[in-house]
Motif scaffolding. Structure first.
Motif, PDB file in Angstrom:
ATOM      1  N   VAL A  20       5.712 -56.039  26.181  1.00 43.44           N
ATOM      2  CA  VAL A  20       5.406 -56.215  24.949  1.00 43.44           C
ATOM      3  C   VAL A  20       5.936 -55.222  23.698  1.00 43.44           C
ATOM      4  N   LEU A  21       5.879 -53.956  24.203  1.00 43.30           N
ATOM      5  CA  LEU A  21       6.571 -52.973  23.269  1.00 43.30           C
ATOM      6  C   LEU A  21       7.893 -53.192  22.941  1.00 43.30           C
ATOM      7  N   GLY A  22       8.573 -53.434  24.211  1.00 41.11           N
ATOM      8  CA  GLY A  22      10.147 -53.610  24.131  1.00 41.11           C
ATOM      9  C   GLY A  22      10.467 -54.688  23.313  1.00 41.11           C
ATOM     10  N   GLY A  23       9.683 -55.927  23.475  1.00 42.59           N
ATOM     11  CA  GLY A  23       9.847 -57.043  22.545  1.00 42.59           C
ATOM     12  C   GLY A  23       9.518 -56.956  21.321  1.00 42.59           C
ATOM     13  N   MET A  24       8.663 -56.139  20.971  1.00 38.33           N
ATOM     14  CA  MET A  24       8.322 -55.938  19.409  1.00 38.33           C
ATOM     15  C   MET A  24       9.663 -55.104  18.698  1.00 38.33           C
ATOM     16  N   LEU A  26      12.443 -55.349  19.476  1.00 40.40           N
ATOM     17  CA  LEU A  26      13.614 -56.260  19.680  1.00 40.40           C
ATOM     18  C   LEU A  26      13.776 -57.540  18.613  1.00 40.40           C
ATOM     19  N   SER A  27      12.472 -57.925  18.345  1.00 39.88           N
ATOM     20  CA  SER A  27      12.221 -59.088  17.462  1.00 39.88           C
ATOM     21  C   SER A  27      10.974 -59.229  16.590  1.00 39.88           C
ATOM     22  N   ALA A  28      11.144 -59.119  15.059  1.00 38.32           N
ATOM     23  CA  ALA A  28      10.199 -59.286  14.295  1.00 38.32           C
ATOM     24  C   ALA A  28       9.221 -60.549  14.756  1.00 38.32           C
ATOM     25  N   ASP A  29       9.712 -61.460  14.929  1.00 37.15           N
ATOM     26  CA  ASP A  29       8.938 -62.581  15.097  1.00 37.15           C
ATOM     27  C   ASP A  29       7.887 -62.403  16.604  1.00 37.15           C
ATOM     28  N   ALA A  30       8.586 -61.627  17.441  1.00 39.73           N
ATOM     29  CA  ALA A  30       7.636 -61.293  18.688  1.00 39.73           C
ATOM     30  C   ALA A  30       6.528 -60.140  18.308  1.00 39.73           C
ATOM     31  N   ALA A  31       6.706 -59.174  17.217  1.00 41.51           N
ATOM     32  CA  ALA A  31       6.026 -58.102  16.796  1.00 41.51           C
ATOM     33  C   ALA A  31       4.718 -59.178  16.248  1.00 41.51           C
ATOM     34  N   VAL A  32       5.072 -59.919  15.388  1.00 41.12           N
ATOM     35  CA  VAL A  32       4.055 -60.778  14.605  1.00 41.12           C
ATOM     36  C   VAL A  32       3.344 -61.292  15.601  1.00 41.12           C
ATOM     37  N   ASP A  33       3.700 -62.149  16.817  1.00 38.81           N
ATOM     38  CA  ASP A  33       3.009 -62.650  17.931  1.00 38.81           C
ATOM     39  C   ASP A  33       2.047 -61.804  18.599  1.00 38.81           C
ATOM     40  N   VAL A  34       2.565 -60.563  18.902  1.00 41.89           N
ATOM     41  CA  VAL A  34       1.625 -59.503  19.604  1.00 41.89           C
ATOM     42  C   VAL A  34       0.562 -59.128  18.669  1.00 41.89           C
ATOM     43  N   MET A  35       0.807 -58.850  17.317  1.00 42.03           N
ATOM     44  CA  MET A  35      -0.275 -58.186  16.560  1.00 42.03           C
ATOM     45  C   MET A  35      -1.285 -59.237  16.308  1.00 42.03           C
ATOM     46  N   LEU A  89      11.811 -45.055  24.682  1.00 44.50           N
ATOM     47  CA  LEU A  89      11.829 -46.385  24.012  1.00 44.50           C
ATOM     48  C   LEU A  89      13.077 -46.964  24.328  1.00 44.50           C
ATOM     49  N   TYR A  90      14.342 -46.673  24.678  1.00 43.15           N
ATOM     50  CA  TYR A  90      15.189 -47.349  24.980  1.00 43.15           C
ATOM     51  C   TYR A  90      14.971 -48.204  26.365  1.00 43.15           C
ATOM     52  N   THR A  91      14.128 -47.408  27.208  1.00 44.86           N
ATOM     53  CA  THR A  91      13.746 -47.871  28.477  1.00 44.86           C
ATOM     54  C   THR A  91      13.014 -49.074  28.275  1.00 44.86           C
ATOM     55  N   LEU A  92      12.037 -49.151  27.342  1.00 44.61           N
ATOM     56  CA  LEU A  92      11.140 -50.263  26.926  1.00 44.61           C
ATOM     57  C   LEU A  92      12.170 -51.327  26.494  1.00 44.61           C
ATOM     58  N   ALA A  93      13.022 -51.234  25.592  1.00 47.08           N
ATOM     59  CA  ALA A  93      13.692 -52.093  24.812  1.00 47.08           C
ATOM     60  C   ALA A  93      14.563 -52.783  25.976  1.00 47.08           C
ATOM     61  N   ASN A  94      14.988 -52.116  26.907  1.00 50.82           N
ATOM     62  CA  ASN A  94      16.069 -52.481  27.965  1.00 50.82           C
ATOM     63  C   ASN A  94      15.232 -53.401  29.034  1.00 50.82           C
ATOM     64  N   ALA A  95      14.063 -53.106  29.434  1.00 47.23           N
ATOM     65  CA  ALA A  95      13.412 -53.406  30.397  1.00 47.23           C
ATOM     66  C   ALA A  95      12.743 -54.958  30.277  1.00 47.23           C
ATOM     67  N   VAL A  96      12.506 -55.436  28.817  1.00 47.44           N
ATOM     68  CA  VAL A  96      11.926 -56.546  28.586  1.00 47.44           C
ATOM     69  C   VAL A  96      12.883 -57.611  28.991  1.00 47.44           C
ATOM     70  N   PRO A  97      12.333 -58.727  29.861  1.00 41.56           N
ATOM     71  CA  PRO A  97      12.979 -59.964  30.243  1.00 41.56           C
ATOM     72  C   PRO A  97      13.699 -60.499  29.051  1.00 41.56           C
ATOM     73  N   THR A  98      12.646 -60.979  28.328  1.00 43.87           N
ATOM     74  CA  THR A  98      13.045 -61.521  26.856  1.00 43.87           C
ATOM     75  C   THR A  98      11.863 -61.566  25.720  1.00 43.87           C
ATOM     76  N   ALA A  99      12.322 -61.190  24.584  1.00 41.63           N
ATOM     77  CA  ALA A  99      11.527 -60.826  23.687  1.00 41.63           C
ATOM     78  C   ALA A  99      10.664 -62.131  23.228  1.00 41.63           C
ATOM     79  N   ALA A 100      11.074 -63.104  23.396  1.00 41.62           N
ATOM     80  CA  ALA A 100      10.469 -64.454  23.223  1.00 41.62           C
ATOM     81  C   ALA A 100       9.302 -64.676  23.867  1.00 41.62           C
ATOM     82  N   ASN A 101       9.033 -63.856  25.109  1.00 43.56           N
ATOM     83  CA  ASN A 101       7.835 -64.247  25.801  1.00 43.56           C
ATOM     84  C   ASN A 101       6.775 -63.026  25.412  1.00 43.56           C
ATOM     85  N   ALA A 102       6.885 -62.175  24.447  1.00 44.34           N
ATOM     86  CA  ALA A 102       6.062 -61.030  24.092  1.00 44.34           C
ATOM     87  C   ALA A 102       4.663 -61.507  23.920  1.00 44.34           C
TER      88      ALA A 102
END
Length: 205
Positions: A20-24, A26-35, A89-102
């Motif tokens: 979730v955090l990694g996707g946020m 990487l993608s503003a759209d993902a952040a909106v979905d999560v929030m 934080l870099y670990t979070l960003a690199n670990a997310v399979p795809t931001a689209a699934n946040a």
């Protein structure tokens, strides 16, 4: 350790929280979905609560959200080392399979939070029963009310233990969270800003 002490770990999914955090970041759209789904208190790991609150704060200010900006804000608040620093934080960003699934990962986090709420209510019910203080009928009614509230919870604004306590964030036209993405979450268009509906509020913990 007492033989009767419960050592079970409450339900949680750290990989989903990390995704979730990694996707946020990487993608503003993902952040909106999560929030639209999560509040800080839904995260099991305290460090993740801090990171999420920081990301939401940057979104609120109309600032870009990525590993660099989030770490800078955490450093400014004196919390970077507490959550693991830039490396985590870099670990979070690199670990997310795809931001689209946040958004999907957010539901996993939310569901585990509900299970923890159920455990909390059950524990309180047991404590009330053992204490044997007050009218038993009133105690049962109170516990039934809490359980009913959990069963009716579908989104974070309905969670009785995580009610919003701050105003909704605002996204300007220059923000990385584009109006198109905000509108998809029930936001109301304005002349220069898009203000999310109350469902996008998150509590300050």
């Amino acid at each position: 350790m007492s033989p009767h002490e419960d050592t079970r770990v409450p339900p949680h999914d750290l990989q989903a929280e990390q995704s979730v955090l990694g996707g946020m970041m990487l993608s503003a759209d993902a952040a909106v979905d999560v929030m639209a789904v999560l509040a800080a208190g839904h995260f099991y790991r305290p460090a993740h609560q801090v990171i999420y609150t920081t990301i939401c704060s940057l979104m609120d200010q109309g600032e870009p959200v990525d590993v660099v900006s989030v770490n800078a804000e955490l450093t400014r608040r004196g919390e970077s080392e507490r959550v693991g620093g830039a490396l985590y934080l870099y670990t979070l960003a690199n670990a997310v399979p795809t931001a689209a699934n946040a958004g999907y990962y957010a539901r996993i986090v939310f569901d585990h939070a509900l299970l923890r709420r159920l455990i909390e209510v059950g524990t309180r019910a047991a404590q009330l029963g053992y204490a044997a203080q007050g009218d038993p009928v009133d105690l049962v009614d109170a516990v039934q009310g809490e359980i009913l509230a959990i069963t009716q919870t579908q989104t974070k604004e309905e969670d009785p233990l995580l009610r919003p306590t701050t105003c909704p964030p605002r996204w300007t036209a220059s923000n990385s969270a584009r109006p198109r993405a905000a509108a998809s979450k029930g936001c109301r268009p304005g002349s220069l800003t898009w203000t999310p509906s109350p469902a996008a509020c998150w509590p300050v913990r």
